[in-house]
Design a protein around this motif. Structure first.
Motif, PDB file in Angstrom:
ATOM      1  N   ILE A 229       1.194  -1.235   0.317  1.00 39.40           N
ATOM      2  CA  ILE A 229      -0.104   0.028  -0.007  1.00 39.40           C
ATOM      3  C   ILE A 229       0.321   1.116   0.197  1.00 39.40           C
ATOM      4  O   ILE A 229       0.415   2.457  -0.391  1.00 39.40           O
ATOM      5  CB  ILE A 229      -0.835   0.201   1.173  1.00 39.40           C
ATOM      6  N   ALA A 230       1.629   1.426   0.637  1.00 37.19           N
ATOM      7  CA  ALA A 230       2.472   2.648   1.170  1.00 37.19           C
ATOM      8  C   ALA A 230       3.265   2.688  -0.178  1.00 37.19           C
ATOM      9  O   ALA A 230       4.204   3.556  -0.982  1.00 37.19           O
ATOM     10  CB  ALA A 230       3.434   2.143   2.306  1.00 37.19           C
ATOM     11  N   ALA A 231       4.061   2.048  -1.257  1.00 37.74           N
ATOM     12  CA  ALA A 231       5.042   2.052  -2.540  1.00 37.74           C
ATOM     13  C   ALA A 231       3.768   2.350  -3.830  1.00 37.74           C
ATOM     14  O   ALA A 231       4.605   3.221  -4.426  1.00 37.74           O
ATOM     15  CB  ALA A 231       5.273   0.797  -2.807  1.00 37.74           C
ATOM     16  N   ARG A 232       2.441   1.980  -3.150  1.00 35.54           N
ATOM     17  CA  ARG A 232       1.288   2.160  -4.466  1.00 35.54           C
ATOM     18  C   ARG A 232       1.493   3.794  -4.105  1.00 35.54           C
ATOM     19  O   ARG A 232       1.298   4.784  -4.840  1.00 35.54           O
ATOM     20  CB  ARG A 232      -0.030   1.733  -4.554  1.00 35.54           C
ATOM     21  N   ILE A 233       1.099   4.206  -2.493  1.00 32.97           N
ATOM     22  CA  ILE A 233       0.901   5.451  -2.356  1.00 32.97           C
ATOM     23  C   ILE A 233       2.512   6.484  -2.493  1.00 32.97           C
ATOM     24  O   ILE A 233       1.815   7.507  -3.651  1.00 32.97           O
ATOM     25  CB  ILE A 233       0.567   6.056  -1.471  1.00 32.97           C
ATOM     26  N   ALA A 234       3.077   6.351  -2.227  1.00 31.99           N
ATOM     27  CA  ALA A 234       4.418   6.433  -3.347  1.00 31.99           C
ATOM     28  C   ALA A 234       5.024   6.418  -4.102  1.00 31.99           C
ATOM     29  O   ALA A 234       4.873   7.782  -5.355  1.00 31.99           O
ATOM     30  CB  ALA A 234       6.345   6.044  -2.229  1.00 31.99           C
ATOM     31  N   GLU A 235       4.299   5.595  -5.144  1.00 33.82           N
ATOM     32  CA  GLU A 235       4.308   5.915  -6.677  1.00 33.82           C
ATOM     33  C   GLU A 235       3.768   6.933  -7.491  1.00 33.82           C
ATOM     34  O   GLU A 235       3.778   7.615  -8.159  1.00 33.82           O
ATOM     35  CB  GLU A 235       4.409   4.399  -7.391  1.00 33.82           C
ATOM     36  N   ILE A 236       2.148   7.039  -6.771  1.00 30.26           N
ATOM     37  CA  ILE A 236       1.610   8.285  -7.432  1.00 30.26           C
ATOM     38  C   ILE A 236       1.756   9.610  -6.903  1.00 30.26           C
ATOM     39  O   ILE A 236       0.974  10.469  -7.329  1.00 30.26           O
ATOM     40  CB  ILE A 236      -0.316   7.686  -7.332  1.00 30.26           C
ATOM     41  N   ALA A 237       2.801   9.323  -5.904  1.00 32.40           N
ATOM     42  CA  ALA A 237       2.913  11.294  -5.300  1.00 32.40           C
ATOM     43  C   ALA A 237       2.873  11.688  -5.924  1.00 32.40           C
ATOM     44  O   ALA A 237       1.755  12.283  -5.624  1.00 32.40           O
ATOM     45  CB  ALA A 237       4.277  10.941  -4.167  1.00 32.40           C
ATOM     46  N   PRO A 238       3.251  11.860  -6.941  1.00 43.32           N
ATOM     47  CA  PRO A 238       3.248  13.653  -8.316  1.00 43.32           C
ATOM     48  C   PRO A 238       2.148  13.808  -8.906  1.00 43.32           C
ATOM     49  O   PRO A 238       1.678  14.988  -8.838  1.00 43.32           O
ATOM     50  CB  PRO A 238       3.988  12.600  -9.546  1.00 43.32           C
ATOM     51  N   ARG A 239       0.546  12.529  -8.818  1.00 43.75           N
ATOM     52  CA  ARG A 239      -0.315  13.031  -9.110  1.00 43.75           C
ATOM     53  C   ARG A 239      -0.764  13.520  -8.287  1.00 43.75           C
ATOM     54  O   ARG A 239      -2.004  13.821  -8.461  1.00 43.75           O
ATOM     55  CB  ARG A 239      -0.990  11.412 -10.136  1.00 43.75           C
ATOM     56  N   LEU A 240      -0.833  12.688  -7.199  1.00 39.42           N
ATOM     57  CA  LEU A 240      -1.895  13.287  -5.679  1.00 39.42           C
ATOM     58  C   LEU A 240      -1.051  15.104  -5.495  1.00 39.42           C
ATOM     59  O   LEU A 240      -2.142  15.230  -5.106  1.00 39.42           O
ATOM     60  CB  LEU A 240      -1.707  13.008  -4.563  1.00 39.42           C
ATOM     61  N   ILE A 241      -0.366  15.370  -5.455  1.00 34.58           N
ATOM     62  CA  ILE A 241       0.244  16.366  -5.154  1.00 34.58           C
ATOM     63  C   ILE A 241      -0.453  17.659  -6.313  1.00 34.58           C
ATOM     64  O   ILE A 241      -0.620  18.592  -6.253  1.00 34.58           O
ATOM     65  CB  ILE A 241       1.751  16.145  -5.228  1.00 34.58           C
ATOM     66  N   ALA A 242      -0.350  16.954  -7.233  1.00 36.47           N
ATOM     67  CA  ALA A 242      -0.642  17.602  -8.721  1.00 36.47           C
ATOM     68  C   ALA A 242      -2.503  18.006  -8.469  1.00 36.47           C
ATOM     69  O   ALA A 242      -2.625  19.188  -9.066  1.00 36.47           O
ATOM     70  CB  ALA A 242      -0.426  17.174 -10.133  1.00 36.47           C
ATOM     71  N   LEU A 243      -3.196  16.945  -8.410  1.00 41.39           N
ATOM     72  CA  LEU A 243      -4.447  16.774  -8.558  1.00 41.39           C
ATOM     73  C   LEU A 243      -4.588  18.449  -6.707  1.00 41.39           C
ATOM     74  O   LEU A 243      -5.485  18.964  -6.806  1.00 41.39           O
ATOM     75  CB  LEU A 243      -5.203  15.940  -7.346  1.00 41.39           C
ATOM     76  N   SER A 244      -3.914  17.770  -6.113  1.00 43.98           N
ATOM     77  CA  SER A 244      -4.043  18.690  -4.257  1.00 43.98           C
ATOM     78  C   SER A 244      -3.913  20.217  -4.846  1.00 43.98           C
ATOM     79  O   SER A 244      -4.347  21.108  -4.589  1.00 43.98           O
ATOM     80  CB  SER A 244      -3.271  18.295  -3.163  1.00 43.98           C
ATOM     81  N   ASN A 245      -2.917  20.363  -5.653  1.00 41.61           N
ATOM     82  CA  ASN A 245      -2.264  21.741  -6.228  1.00 41.61           C
ATOM     83  C   ASN A 245      -3.463  22.422  -7.063  1.00 41.61           C
ATOM     84  O   ASN A 245      -3.554  23.401  -7.087  1.00 41.61           O
ATOM     85  CB  ASN A 245      -1.191  21.665  -6.804  1.00 41.61           C
ATOM     86  N   SER A 246      -4.318  21.565  -8.066  1.00 46.20           N
ATOM     87  CA  SER A 246      -4.840  22.667  -8.831  1.00 46.20           C
ATOM     88  C   SER A 246      -6.060  22.386  -8.147  1.00 46.20           C
ATOM     89  O   SER A 246      -7.324  23.546  -8.159  1.00 46.20           O
ATOM     90  CB  SER A 246      -4.866  21.176 -10.152  1.00 46.20           C
ATOM     91  N   LEU A 247      -6.548  21.879  -7.356  1.00 48.38           N
ATOM     92  CA  LEU A 247      -7.622  22.180  -6.888  1.00 48.38           C
ATOM     93  C   LEU A 247      -7.422  23.245  -5.427  1.00 48.38           C
ATOM     94  O   LEU A 247      -8.117  24.646  -5.765  1.00 48.38           O
ATOM     95  CB  LEU A 247      -7.722  21.024  -5.545  1.00 48.38           C
ATOM     96  N   HIS A 248      -6.635  23.314  -4.833  1.00 51.26           N
ATOM     97  CA  HIS A 248      -5.883  24.726  -4.312  1.00 51.26           C
ATOM     98  C   HIS A 248      -5.779  26.063  -5.393  1.00 51.26           C
ATOM     99  O   HIS A 248      -5.964  27.210  -5.058  1.00 51.26           O
ATOM    100  CB  HIS A 248      -3.999  24.502  -3.821  1.00 51.26           C
ATOM    101  N   ASP A 249      -5.143  26.223  -6.546  1.00 48.94           N
ATOM    102  CA  ASP A 249      -5.365  26.740  -7.246  1.00 48.94           C
ATOM    103  C   ASP A 249      -6.834  27.602  -7.893  1.00 48.94           C
ATOM    104  O   ASP A 249      -6.658  28.650  -8.921  1.00 48.94           O
ATOM    105  CB  ASP A 249      -4.393  26.709  -8.611  1.00 48.94           C
ATOM    106  N   GLU A 250      -7.698  26.676  -7.773  1.00 47.56           N
ATOM    107  CA  GLU A 250      -9.020  27.095  -8.432  1.00 47.56           C
ATOM    108  C   GLU A 250     -10.017  26.690  -7.692  1.00 47.56           C
ATOM    109  O   GLU A 250     -10.888  26.025  -7.695  1.00 47.56           O
ATOM    110  CB  GLU A 250      -9.233  26.410  -9.592  1.00 47.56           C
TER     111      GLU A 250
END
Length: 380
Positions: free
Chosen positions: A12-33
């Motif tokens: 589970i942890a490895a999978r979350i680490a793998e997709i971390a850039p996508r999660l961060i991009a999602l968070s930032n996009s929500l924050h920006d708009e």
């Protein structure tokens, strides 16, 4: 913990680490708009879109609500539900960190989905609009949502980590006085001053607070106080919240507060209208066993619950997750993003992006997914 459970958590942890850039991009996009409650069209689509990219079946709109969705992965009998919030605050953007809430729930769900077959579970993410006073989860409850869940969870940003949510029950009101306009100098006797009605009510509320328990809260803002100083105000409006420790105590407090508003109407002759902006948010019923699992998992990730109690009081904030917890086993921990600002301050929005926030996002997603795995192993 068995070797099998450890192996599941490692995957589970490895999978979350793998997709971390996508999660961060999602968070930032929500924050920006940022989008306000019931208007989160782009935000809900973005959150649901990431889940669809990772194999979830998405139903959107959900139960007739345009900015709600349900995303599902797996076919197991035990169903885990991650709740995602993504509405922002008027004038403050994501000063409550709902961009992180959404991204943590998405990350936790995708991570848990890695082991869904082995655990024999179904993983869901339910996108819940309008938490900031609109009661989106309550609207979904009324339409039959959440009843298929065996366990529900989400994590909320705060200045520091606090495991247990202890929210106030709350009522959200729109208050309006209607009087009669008149020229303030030439014909004052012909007017009925709706602004005076609000002033009298607020004085009464200020005096009432002397007799309220320390756990009660009464607060609000006037959103319309009149149009011109030389015209007696015909209409005034405001938004007021009433909070108490339990729903039962809230009902009794509501009557006392209503009396204060009625005093303004009686004294001035203005007509009073009080309309609820949503159904009441209830107190939280926390699944204590699951909460202890979350606490252990968060500590294993290096989180710290030994914090200044003054900084830890965000866990008293009202939430419509309390209503969900009345019908589904649930937890709603708070996870710290650091900094000096607190929720609903403009500076807190800035605390919800950047390197520290990104680390908190990954920790939160991982702790939630690990906790869901623990619960499914114990009860599935």
């Amino acid at each position: 913990m068995t070797n099998a459970a450890t192996a599941v958590k490692d995957r589970i942890a490895a999978r979350i680490a793998e997709i971390a850039p996508r999660l961060i991009a999602l968070s930032n996009s929500l924050h920006d708009e940022p989008e306000l409650g019931w208007q989160e069209f782009r935000s809900s689509a973005a959150v649901a879109g990431v889940l669809a990219e990772h194999g979830f079946t998405v139903e959107r709109p959900y139960l007739g609500l345009e900015t709600a969705f349900r995303a599902t992965f797996g076919t197991g009998e035990f169903t885990i539900g991650f709740l995602a919030e993504y509405d922002a605050l008027p004038g403050l953007g994501h000063a409550c960190g709902h961009n992180l809430i959404a991204a943590m729930s998405v990350g936790g769900a995708i991570g848990l989905a890695e082991a869904a077959g082995e655990l024999g579970i179904t993983v869901e993410v339910i996108g819940t609009p309008a938490e900031e006073g609109g009661g989106g989860k309550i609207e979904l409850l009324d339409r039959g949502a959440f009843t298929e869940l065996d366990f529900a969870l989400m994590a909320h940003p705060a200045p520091v980590d606090v495991a247990e949510a202890e929210p106030f029950a709350v009522t959200h009101w729109h208050v309006e006085y209607t009087g009669r306009a008149a020229h303030a100098a030439a014909y004052p006797e012909r007017g009925i001053n709706a602004n005076d009605a609000f002033l009298i009510a607020q004085v009464a509320l200020g005096l009432l607070r002397q007799q309220l328990p320390k756990t009660a809260r009464v607060h609000g803002v006037m959103t319309n106080g009149g149009e011109a100083p030389n015209a007696i105000p015909e209409k005034t409006e405001g938004r007021w919240y009433v909070r108490a420790e339990t729903t039962e105590e809230l009902l009794a407090l509501e009557q006392k507060v209503t009396n204060c508003f009625e005093a303004g109407a009686l004294a001035t002759g203005a007509e009073l209208t009080i309309n609820p902006e949503s159904r009441r948010y209830s107190e939280m019923r926390t699944d204590e066993v699951a909460l202890e699992a979350y606490r252990a998992n968060a500590l294993a990730l290096g989180r710290n619950f030994d914090v200044d109690p003054v900084a830890a009081t965000m866990n008293r904030a009202s939430t419509d997750m309390g209503n969900v917890s009345q019908i589904v086993d649930a937890i709603h921990p708070y996870i710290g993003v650091g900094g000096e600002a607190s929720n609903h301050q403009a500076a807190f929005a800035e605390s919800c992006v950047g390197e520290r926030a990104e680390s908190t996002l990954i920790d939160g997603a991982t702790a939630l997914a690990w906790t869901a795995a623990d619960v499914s192993i114990q009860r599935g």
